[in-house]
Design a protein around this motif. Structure first.
Motif, mmCIF file in Angstrom:
data_model
loop_
_atom_site.group_PDB
_atom_site.id
_atom_site.type_symbol
_atom_site.label_atom_id
_atom_site.label_comp_id
_atom_site.label_asym_id
_atom_site.label_seq_id
_atom_site.Cartn_x
_atom_site.Cartn_y
_atom_site.Cartn_z
ATOM 1 N N UNK A 1 6.093 -6.473 -4.617
ATOM 2 C CA UNK A 1 5.343 -6.450 -3.358
ATOM 3 C C UNK A 1 3.963 -7.079 -3.532
ATOM 4 N N UNK A 2 3.377 -6.904 -4.722
ATOM 5 C CA UNK A 2 2.079 -7.515 -4.991
ATOM 6 C C UNK A 2 2.179 -9.037 -4.946
ATOM 7 N N UNK A 3 3.229 -9.586 -5.583
ATOM 8 C CA UNK A 3 3.424 -11.030 -5.570
ATOM 9 C C UNK A 3 3.688 -11.534 -4.161
ATOM 10 N N UNK B 1 0.819 -1.207 0.000
ATOM 11 C CA UNK B 1 0.000 0.000 0.000
ATOM 12 C C UNK B 1 0.855 1.259 0.000
ATOM 13 N N UNK B 2 1.971 1.233 0.714
ATOM 14 C CA UNK B 2 2.838 2.408 0.767
ATOM 15 C C UNK B 2 3.359 2.760 -0.622
ATOM 16 N N UNK B 3 3.822 1.761 -1.357
ATOM 17 C CA UNK B 3 4.339 2.016 -2.703
ATOM 18 C C UNK B 3 3.205 2.370 -3.656
ATOM 19 N N UNK B 4 2.058 1.710 -3.496
ATOM 20 C CA UNK B 4 0.912 2.006 -4.358
ATOM 21 C C UNK B 4 0.451 3.451 -4.169
ATOM 22 N N UNK B 5 0.356 3.872 -2.909
ATOM 23 C CA UNK B 5 -0.057 5.251 -2.626
ATOM 24 C C UNK B 5 0.981 6.242 -3.149
ATOM 25 N N UNK B 6 2.259 5.879 -2.987
ATOM 26 C CA UNK B 6 3.347 6.739 -3.498
ATOM 27 C C UNK B 6 3.191 6.955 -4.997
ATOM 28 N N UNK C 1 7.888 14.063 -2.328
ATOM 29 C CA UNK C 1 7.771 12.655 -2.702
ATOM 30 C C UNK C 1 9.068 12.148 -3.320
ATOM 31 N N UNK C 2 9.707 12.998 -4.128
ATOM 32 C CA UNK C 2 10.957 12.585 -4.754
ATOM 33 C C UNK C 2 12.072 12.415 -3.726
ATOM 34 N N UNK C 3 11.974 13.165 -2.623
ATOM 35 C CA UNK C 3 12.968 12.983 -1.556
ATOM 36 C C UNK C 3 12.805 11.628 -0.878
ATOM 37 N N UNK C 4 11.594 11.047 -1.010
ATOM 38 C CA UNK C 4 11.331 9.715 -0.457
ATOM 39 C C UNK C 4 11.273 8.680 -1.588
ATOM 40 N N UNK C 5 11.887 8.998 -2.712
ATOM 41 C CA UNK C 5 11.703 8.233 -3.944
ATOM 42 C C UNK C 5 12.006 6.755 -3.772
ATOM 43 N N UNK C 6 11.121 5.951 -4.325
ATOM 44 C CA UNK C 6 11.284 4.498 -4.350
ATOM 45 C C UNK C 6 11.959 4.132 -5.668
ATOM 46 N N UNK C 7 13.003 3.329 -5.592
ATOM 47 C CA UNK C 7 13.710 2.910 -6.805
ATOM 48 C C UNK C 7 12.817 1.985 -7.634
ATOM 49 N N UNK C 8 12.679 2.313 -8.918
ATOM 50 C CA UNK C 8 11.849 1.514 -9.843
ATOM 51 C C UNK C 8 10.500 1.183 -9.203
ATOM 52 N N UNK C 9 9.678 2.204 -8.910
ATOM 53 C CA UNK C 9 8.458 1.975 -8.130
ATOM 54 C C UNK C 9 7.489 0.958 -8.732
ATOM 55 N N UNK C 10 7.310 0.979 -10.058
ATOM 56 C CA UNK C 10 6.352 0.044 -10.658
ATOM 57 C C UNK C 10 6.846 -1.389 -10.545
ATOM 58 N N UNK C 11 8.146 -1.576 -10.765
ATOM 59 C CA UNK C 11 8.721 -2.910 -10.608
ATOM 60 C C UNK C 11 8.635 -3.349 -9.154
ATOM 61 N N UNK C 12 8.916 -2.415 -8.254
ATOM 62 C CA UNK C 12 8.840 -2.711 -6.825
ATOM 63 C C UNK C 12 7.410 -3.049 -6.416
ATOM 64 N N UNK D 1 0.061 9.048 -5.769
ATOM 65 C CA UNK D 1 0.244 10.467 -5.469
ATOM 66 C C UNK D 1 1.121 11.141 -6.520
ATOM 67 N N UNK D 2 2.205 10.464 -6.922
ATOM 68 C CA UNK D 2 3.079 11.032 -7.944
ATOM 69 C C UNK D 2 2.305 11.235 -9.246
ATOM 70 N N UNK D 3 1.513 10.254 -9.619
ATOM 71 C CA UNK D 3 0.733 10.353 -10.853
ATOM 72 C C UNK D 3 -0.314 11.467 -10.755
#
Length: 361
Positions: free
Chosen positions: A237-239, A67-72, A222-233, A75-77
């Motif tokens: 996490x979904x799997x 959920x954290x990455x999904x919300x991130x 948000x970019x300061x908390x940027x997740x590396x390769x968010x969609x891949x990540x 929000x970016x989008x």
């Protein structure tokens, strides 16, 4: 037999549905009783409860990470899309701004020509208007004195071109005057709608820019908390979440089933809650129905076997009849062969000479 097989398949589907319902009921029972077990140890299915509790915690942690990455990403989008929308709205103001700037420029141009502008505005406008006025007056003067038809046509074309340039010049002049706040000293009293429109555009543009700054600031955070390769990540996490959920559901099923089978018949709502009692009653009904369906399937399968055996017996009887017919045919053939042998033997006896009886002497 075909109808019996269809009946069996229908009952098997019904059993599968009951098993699915049971799975959901066992899980609901596990969730319901676990709320009590967290505070008061009931002493039933303790090991299954601990397994259930551990797998639920891992699943919730995996779900939270997802959920954290999904919300991130969301929000970016959303912020990026909003910035683009605001930028488009700001760009859309360019046309009405050019129009109002041109109107202000026209007012300044008129006052410039009559030399009624304040001195500092006159200085601002002079580089913009003087050259254009000089060229226009020169063309007009030449046009007034020129007699040749072709020459006059050329001069008219130049004058038209100068007038077309005037719109851009007025817009630029108005923009320059507005940028340094000179419009308040222009003679706008005869054009009150110009001032109102300019103020409305300013407020609208200012509000849009403020809103854009808020979204850009949020994007920067948000970019300061940027997740590396968010969609891949997110996919990873979904799997992981699905895997933990499957493990948790299995543990919930085992815990609910163990509770149902280990809780005493004397269990009551005061021990496990009214919802758990209701769930156990539903489980009992489903299990009873499954047993009934399984017994009905067994009876149908026995009936199919009986029909198969009866069909086999009928085939064997037909085989016996066939063999009996063959025996009768072979017996007739044997009798015919025996008769042929006797005839041949008699013929032999007829062909051989009679033997003299032997004397004793």
């Amino acid at each position: 037999m075909g109808s019996l097989q269809a009946d069996i398949q229908e009952k098997q589907k019904a059993i599968e549905q009951h098993h699915e319902d049971l799975l959901a009921l066992y899980m609901d029972l596990a969730k319901s009783v676990s709320l009590i077990e967290e505070n008061v140890s009931l002493g039933y299915a303790r090991s299954e409860y601990e397994q259930y509790r551990d797998t639920r915690q891992k699943w919730e942690e995996a779900k939270q990470s997802f959920e954290q990455v999904r919300v991130y990403i969301q929000q970016m989008q959303d912020r990026s899309r909003k910035v683009k929308e605001i930028a488009f709205d700001i760009k859309a103001l360019a046309q009405p701004k050019r129009k109002i700037h041109a109107q202000i420029g026209a007012i300044a141009y008129e006052a410039y020509g009559s030399e009624s502008l304040p001195g500092y505005i006159q200085e601002v406008c002079q580089p913009l208007f003087e050259e254009h006025q000089r060229k226009t007056r020169k063309i007009e003067e030449r046009l007034g004195s020129y007699k040749g038809k072709l020459g006059r046509q050329i001069l008219h074309l130049r004058l038209d071109a100068a007038r077309r340039q005037m719109e851009g010049l007025l817009s630029k002049a108005g923009e320059t005057l507005v940028a340094i706040g000179c419009e308040a000293d222009l003679p706008l009293s005869r054009h009150p709608e110009v001032g109102k429109q300019l103020e409305r555009l300013r407020k609208e543009e200012s509000a849009l820019k403020q809103e854009m700054e808020l979204h850009q600031s949020a994007i920067a955070r948000l970019r300061s908390e940027e997740v590396q390769s968010p969609k891949s990540r997110l996919e990873e996490l979904s799997q992981a979440m699905k895997k933990e959920e499957k493990t948790y559901q299995g543990a919930a099923h085992l815990y609910g089933k163990a509770l149902y089978e280990s809780l005493p018949d004397s269990v009551h709502a005061g021990m496990v809650g009214q919802k758990a009692i209701s769930l156990m009653d539903q489980i009992t009904l489903h299990r009873s129905r499954i047993r009934t369906l399984e017994e009905e399937i067994k009876n149908l399968q026995n009936l199919i076997k009986v029909q198969e055996l009866e069909a086999q017996i009928e085939l064997e009887k037909q085989k016996i009849d066939h063999l009996q017919t063959q025996i009768e045919t072979y017996n007739r053939q044997i009798a015919q062969v025996h008769a042929s042998i006797r005839l041949k033997q008699n013929k032999i006896n007829e062909l051989l000479p009679m033997k003299e009886p032997e004397s004793d002497g």
